[in-house]
Design a protein around this motif. Structure first.
Motif, PDB file in Angstrom:
ATOM      1  N   ASP A 200       0.836  -1.198  -0.090  1.00 12.57           N
ATOM      2  CA  ASP A 200      -0.157  -0.166  -0.084  1.00 12.57           C
ATOM      3  C   ASP A 200       0.743   1.291  -0.108  1.00 12.57           C
ATOM      4  OD1 ASP A 200      -2.049  -1.573   0.084  1.00 12.57           O
ATOM      5  OD2 ASP A 200      -2.288  -1.723   2.288  1.00 12.57           O
ATOM      6  N   PHE A 201       0.469   2.269  -0.560  1.00 11.98           N
ATOM      7  CA  PHE A 201       1.184   3.312  -0.949  1.00 11.98           C
ATOM      8  C   PHE A 201       0.469   4.749  -0.846  1.00 11.98           C
ATOM      9  CE2 PHE A 201       3.751   0.484  -3.237  1.00 11.98           C
ATOM     10  CZ  PHE A 201       5.016   0.783  -2.793  1.00 11.98           C
ATOM     11  N   ILE A 202       0.929   5.813  -0.166  1.00  8.66           N
ATOM     12  CA  ILE A 202       0.065   6.969  -0.080  1.00  8.66           C
ATOM     13  C   ILE A 202       1.088   8.115  -0.510  1.00  8.66           C
ATOM     14  CG2 ILE A 202       1.287   7.568   2.194  1.00  8.66           C
ATOM     15  CD1 ILE A 202      -1.659   9.031   2.770  1.00  8.66           C
ATOM     16  N   SER A 203       0.651   8.961  -1.582  1.00 10.49           N
ATOM     17  CA  SER A 203       1.203  10.282  -2.070  1.00 10.49           C
ATOM     18  C   SER A 203       0.552  11.395  -1.510  1.00 10.49           C
ATOM     19  CB  SER A 203       1.127  10.109  -3.596  1.00 10.49           C
ATOM     20  OG  SER A 203      -0.248   9.983  -4.150  1.00 10.49           O
ATOM     21  N   VAL A 204       1.528  12.387  -1.657  1.00 10.18           N
ATOM     22  CA  VAL A 204       1.168  13.810  -1.332  1.00 10.18           C
ATOM     23  C   VAL A 204       1.816  14.639  -2.268  1.00 10.18           C
ATOM     24  CG1 VAL A 204       1.198  15.653   0.443  1.00 10.18           C
ATOM     25  CG2 VAL A 204       0.706  13.255   1.097  1.00 10.18           C
ATOM     26  N   THR A 205       0.884  15.478  -2.794  1.00  8.66           N
ATOM     27  CA  THR A 205       1.505  16.799  -3.839  1.00  8.66           C
ATOM     28  C   THR A 205       0.991  17.951  -3.215  1.00  8.66           C
ATOM     29  OG1 THR A 205       1.561  15.094  -5.744  1.00  8.66           O
ATOM     30  CG2 THR A 205       1.638  17.557  -5.868  1.00  8.66           C
ATOM     31  N   ALA A 206       1.997  18.970  -3.172  1.00  4.62           N
ATOM     32  CA  ALA A 206       1.688  20.305  -2.593  1.00  4.62           C
ATOM     33  C   ALA A 206       1.490  21.378  -3.856  1.00  4.62           C
ATOM     34  CB  ALA A 206       2.865  20.834  -1.508  1.00  4.62           C
ATOM     35  N   HIS A 207       0.603  22.354  -3.421  1.00  3.91           N
ATOM     36  CA  HIS A 207       0.202  23.341  -4.550  1.00  3.91           C
ATOM     37  C   HIS A 207       0.298  24.683  -3.826  1.00  3.91           C
ATOM     38  CE1 HIS A 207      -1.410  19.962  -7.082  1.00  3.91           C
ATOM     39  NE2 HIS A 207      -1.822  19.454  -6.014  1.00  3.91           N
ATOM     40  N   GLY A 208       0.522  25.787  -4.686  1.00  2.92           N
ATOM     41  CA  GLY A 208       0.623  26.947  -3.899  1.00  2.92           C
ATOM     42  C   GLY A 208       0.812  27.931  -4.847  1.00  2.92           C
ATOM     43  N   HIS A 229      -7.075   0.664   5.860  1.00  2.87           N
ATOM     44  CA  HIS A 229      -7.271   1.949   5.232  1.00  2.87           C
ATOM     45  C   HIS A 229      -8.181   2.504   6.092  1.00  2.87           C
ATOM     46  CE1 HIS A 229      -5.270   0.571   1.110  1.00  2.87           C
ATOM     47  NE2 HIS A 229      -4.359   0.573   2.097  1.00  2.87           N
ATOM     48  N   THR A 230      -8.154   2.651   7.426  1.00  7.60           N
ATOM     49  CA  THR A 230      -9.185   3.366   8.296  1.00  7.60           C
ATOM     50  C   THR A 230      -8.892   4.954   8.014  1.00  7.60           C
ATOM     51  OG1 THR A 230      -7.743   3.254  10.077  1.00  7.60           O
ATOM     52  CG2 THR A 230      -9.357   1.374   9.641  1.00  7.60           C
ATOM     53  N   ALA A 231      -9.930   5.782   8.466  1.00  5.64           N
ATOM     54  CA  ALA A 231      -9.739   7.109   8.104  1.00  5.64           C
ATOM     55  C   ALA A 231      -8.865   7.517   9.372  1.00  5.64           C
ATOM     56  CB  ALA A 231     -11.115   7.893   8.706  1.00  5.64           C
ATOM     57  N   VAL A 232      -8.715   7.012  10.493  1.00  2.00           N
ATOM     58  CA  VAL A 232      -7.784   7.373  11.491  1.00  2.00           C
ATOM     59  C   VAL A 232      -6.256   7.079  11.134  1.00  2.00           C
ATOM     60  CG1 VAL A 232      -6.797   6.639  13.824  1.00  2.00           C
ATOM     61  CG2 VAL A 232      -9.491   6.826  13.248  1.00  2.00           C
ATOM     62  N   ASN A 233      -6.023   5.890  10.368  1.00  2.00           N
ATOM     63  CA  ASN A 233      -4.729   5.719   9.801  1.00  2.00           C
ATOM     64  C   ASN A 233      -4.367   6.839   8.920  1.00  2.00           C
ATOM     65  OD1 ASN A 233      -4.439   3.454  11.655  1.00  2.00           O
ATOM     66  ND2 ASN A 233      -5.055   2.064  10.135  1.00  2.00           N
ATOM     67  N   ILE A 234      -5.248   6.979   8.063  1.00  2.00           N
ATOM     68  CA  ILE A 234      -4.938   7.710   6.746  1.00  2.00           C
ATOM     69  C   ILE A 234      -4.507   9.091   7.316  1.00  2.00           C
ATOM     70  CG2 ILE A 234      -5.985   9.114   4.625  1.00  2.00           C
ATOM     71  CD1 ILE A 234      -7.727   6.469   4.132  1.00  2.00           C
ATOM     72  N   ALA A 235      -5.296   9.552   8.396  1.00  2.00           N
ATOM     73  CA  ALA A 235      -5.088  10.920   8.943  1.00  2.00           C
ATOM     74  C   ALA A 235      -3.684  11.116   9.563  1.00  2.00           C
ATOM     75  CB  ALA A 235      -6.418  11.294  10.018  1.00  2.00           C
ATOM     76  N   ASN A 237      -1.073   9.217   8.779  1.00  2.00           N
ATOM     77  CA  ASN A 237      -0.185   9.346   7.605  1.00  2.00           C
ATOM     78  C   ASN A 237       0.081  10.603   7.277  1.00  2.00           C
ATOM     79  OD1 ASN A 237       0.859   6.240   6.386  1.00  2.00           O
ATOM     80  ND2 ASN A 237      -0.777   6.165   7.761  1.00  2.00           N
ATOM     81  N   LEU A 238      -1.049  11.426   7.079  1.00  2.00           N
ATOM     82  CA  LEU A 238      -1.055  12.559   6.328  1.00  2.00           C
ATOM     83  C   LEU A 238      -0.352  13.786   7.454  1.00  2.00           C
ATOM     84  CD1 LEU A 238      -4.615  12.875   4.484  1.00  2.00           C
ATOM     85  CD2 LEU A 238      -2.483  12.729   3.538  1.00  2.00           C
ATOM     86  N   LEU A 239      -0.833  13.469   8.683  1.00  2.00           N
ATOM     87  CA  LEU A 239      -0.164  14.433   9.657  1.00  2.00           C
ATOM     88  C   LEU A 239       1.156  14.358   9.617  1.00  2.00           C
ATOM     89  CD1 LEU A 239      -1.160  16.493  11.534  1.00  2.00           C
ATOM     90  CD2 LEU A 239      -1.257  14.723  13.412  1.00  2.00           C
ATOM     91  N   HIS A 240       1.667  13.049   9.774  1.00  2.00           N
ATOM     92  CA  HIS A 240       3.031  12.971   9.721  1.00  2.00           C
ATOM     93  C   HIS A 240       3.927  13.565   8.486  1.00  2.00           C
ATOM     94  CE1 HIS A 240       6.904  10.774  10.472  1.00  2.00           C
ATOM     95  NE2 HIS A 240       6.852  10.634   9.192  1.00  2.00           N
ATOM     96  N   ILE A 241       3.278  13.575   7.465  1.00  2.00           N
ATOM     97  CA  ILE A 241       3.700  14.045   6.101  1.00  2.00           C
ATOM     98  C   ILE A 241       3.903  15.588   6.275  1.00  2.00           C
ATOM     99  CG2 ILE A 241       3.681  14.309   3.740  1.00  2.00           C
ATOM    100  CD1 ILE A 241       2.647  11.466   3.775  1.00  2.00           C
ATOM    101  N   PHE A 242       2.722  16.197   6.699  1.00  2.00           N
ATOM    102  CA  PHE A 242       2.756  17.520   7.004  1.00  2.00           C
ATOM    103  C   PHE A 242       3.791  18.111   7.947  1.00  2.00           C
ATOM    104  CE2 PHE A 242      -2.105  17.174   5.987  1.00  2.00           C
ATOM    105  CZ  PHE A 242      -1.967  17.257   4.745  1.00  2.00           C
ATOM    106  N   GLU A 243       3.780  17.437   9.150  1.00  2.61           N
ATOM    107  CA  GLU A 243       4.843  17.734   9.954  1.00  2.61           C
ATOM    108  C   GLU A 243       6.321  17.733   9.620  1.00  2.61           C
ATOM    109  OE1 GLU A 243       4.058  15.318  13.415  1.00  2.61           O
ATOM    110  OE2 GLU A 243       2.161  16.520  14.202  1.00  2.61           O
ATOM    111  N   ASP A 244       6.447  16.757   8.814  1.00  2.20           N
ATOM    112  CA  ASP A 244       7.853  16.446   8.134  1.00  2.20           C
ATOM    113  C   ASP A 244       8.248  17.738   7.181  1.00  2.20           C
ATOM    114  OD1 ASP A 244      10.410  15.083   7.745  1.00  2.20           O
ATOM    115  OD2 ASP A 244       9.583  14.321   5.933  1.00  2.20           O
ATOM    116  N   TRP A 245       7.090  18.132   6.375  1.00 11.29           N
ATOM    117  CA  TRP A 245       7.734  19.190   5.656  1.00 11.29           C
ATOM    118  C   TRP A 245       7.310  20.507   5.982  1.00 11.29           C
ATOM    119  CZ3 TRP A 245      10.203  18.690   0.870  1.00 11.29           C
ATOM    120  CH2 TRP A 245      10.258  17.582   0.724  1.00 11.29           C
TER     121      TRP A 245
END
Length: 451
Positions: A200-208, A229-235, A237-245
């Motif tokens: 399983d993979f998750i991708s994140v692209t930022a736009h501005g 792929h629960t809502a909690v697990n997805i959230a 994963n996204l939160l971790h990526i947001f914090e890292d960047w």
């Protein structure tokens, strides 16, 4: 006594001492280097060459490459009827120069590092496998182009070179993100079956917007952290990526598909505005229409069986090619559609309509395969292609690099207007098309009515 001409390349980096002819002065650091002898006949350039290579490798590399590319040549006229011109080089290589040209560059040599960086960039930009450095063809190319360069191993590229390059690029992207006031995010989650174990993979692209210009950065494509792929697990994963960047406080909206777990993760757990992907919504609209209409379903089932017959049977393929030659149609292969990609259904229909005469002739010669396609079936196929082409144009528009949320309203309303026009075209042969357009309009309103 005339001064002997200095023909060694090393004199590009030194000048003779005015006080002591047996000494040379470095042009870069001013160091005084012995010329290695007590009289003019015993002078050598060994000490000077060693100094500039060890103390000033970048200047040495630049001077050497320049001299190879632009070696000065002198032309002498040779007496004779043809007056041929002979080119005589002013630079005569020393024995040491000849020997060094046979040696491989050291891994710390600036020239070797430059080529290693270019290979790493090629792997990244062109999405090449790390193992390209072990390919025979690539090795032959590099040995011919740069004989003194030793290609790094796959392990060195994967463990050292590209990770360093990634960190360098990441820091630049993070710096540019820090200058953005707001960041919109596009994310997706999928399962890859490319290997023996599903991943399983998750991708994140930022736009501005940067200096009134739209910018996009693909931040991550990571293995999904979590078994389900629960809502909690997805959230999470996204939160971790947001914090890292370091963009957590800047995210103003998140674009996702229409899956309920994705919507819940963004709206309920991250407390952020969620924008459904327009391309995915269009896919669902078309899926509704293709499934609801029985004549359309039956037509697609018949066409899929035809494509399967001519694709899987060698004898049938030959019959089709002969028919294409006979009716003078392009010798194109038929396209099989994929259930999860509506545009593949359009491509299948478009190719079948193009090959209508060839297929009709070929079916007459296939005694073991019975499938009757009437004139009304072909007319319905043509009308479906015409109708679906509008949706293809919308999908291409929203999938382009220049697409934005502002495109959604005019595109959806143009689709709605087009469907209304198709419904108004009342003709007996278009009953199935009219019903199909009606279903599409109803689905478009239920899924994207707010636009």
């Amino acid at each position: 006594m005339a001064t002997r001409e200095k023909r060694s390349e090393v004199w590009k980096h030194f000048t003779t001492s005015q006080e002591d002819d047996s000494k040379a002065i470095c042009l870069y650091c001013g160091a005084v280097i012995s010329r290695g002898g007590s009289c003019r006949s015993s002078y050598t350039t060994t000490n000077m060459l060693h100094h500039v290579k060890t103390r000033h490798p970048q200047q040495f590399a630049f001077a050497e490459s320049t001299s190879q590319a632009c070696s000065t040549e002198r032309e002498h006229s040779v007496a004779g009827p043809s007056q041929k011109k002979v080119k005589v080089s002013l630079l005569q290589p020393t024995l040491q120069d000849v020997v060094e040209k046979k040696l491989l560059y050291n891994s710390n040599d600036p020239r070797a590092q430059e080529f290693t960086t270019l290979i790493a960039e090629m792997i990244c930009v062109d999405m090449q496998p790390y193992d390209i450095v072990n390919n025979d063809g690539f090795g032959r190319l590099m040995s011919k182009a740069v004989p003194r360069y030793n290609i790094p191993s796959r392990k060195h590229m994967a463990d050292t070179v590209i990770p360093k390059m990634y960190e360098k690029v990441k820091n630049k992207v993070r710096e540019r993100l820090s200058n953005l006031d707001n960041v919109a995010v596009t994310t997706d989650l999928w399962t890859s079956e490319a290997s023996s174990q599903m991943n399983d993979f998750i991708s994140v692209t930022a736009h501005g917007a940067e200096l009134s210009q739209k910018v996009h950065f693909c931040l991550e494509v990571l293995p999904f952290d979590g078994d389900l792929h629960t809502a909690v697990n997805i959230a999470d994963n996204l939160l971790h990526i947001f914090e890292d960047w370091e963009i957590g406080y800047k995210v103003c909206a998140v674009v996702t598909d229409n899956a309920s777990n994705m919507k819940c993760a963004v709206r309920d757990h991250l407390k952020l505005p969620n924008i459904p992907c327009l391309a995915h919504s269009v896919q669902l609209v078309l899926k509704d229409g293709l499934l609801n209409q029985r004549p359309v379903r039956e037509l697609l089932a018949a066409f899929r069986s035809i494509v399967g017959h001519f694709s899987h049977s060698t004898a049938a393929k030959k019959i089709l090619v002969d028919a294409q030659k006979k009716v003078n149609e392009p010798q194109h292969v038929l396209i099989q559609d994929i259930a999860t990609r509506w545009d593949s259904t359009l491509h299948m229909l478009r190719r079948l309509v193009e090959q209508r005469l060839s297929i009709t002739v070929a079916l007459q010669n296939c005694s073991k395969f019975r499938c009757q396609i009437t004139a009304e079936n072909w007319l319905l196929a043509e009308q479906l292609v015409d109708l679906l082409t509008y949706f293809e144009d919308v999908t291409k528009t929203v999938s382009s690099e220049k697409a934005s949320v502002a495109d959604a309203i005019p595109l959806v309303n143009s689709l709605n207007h087009m469907l209304e026009m198709k419904i108004m075209e009342v003709k007996a042969v278009k009953d199935a098309t009219k019903s199909f357009a009606t279903d599409l309009k109803h689905s478009l309103g239920s899924r994207l009515g707010e636009l």
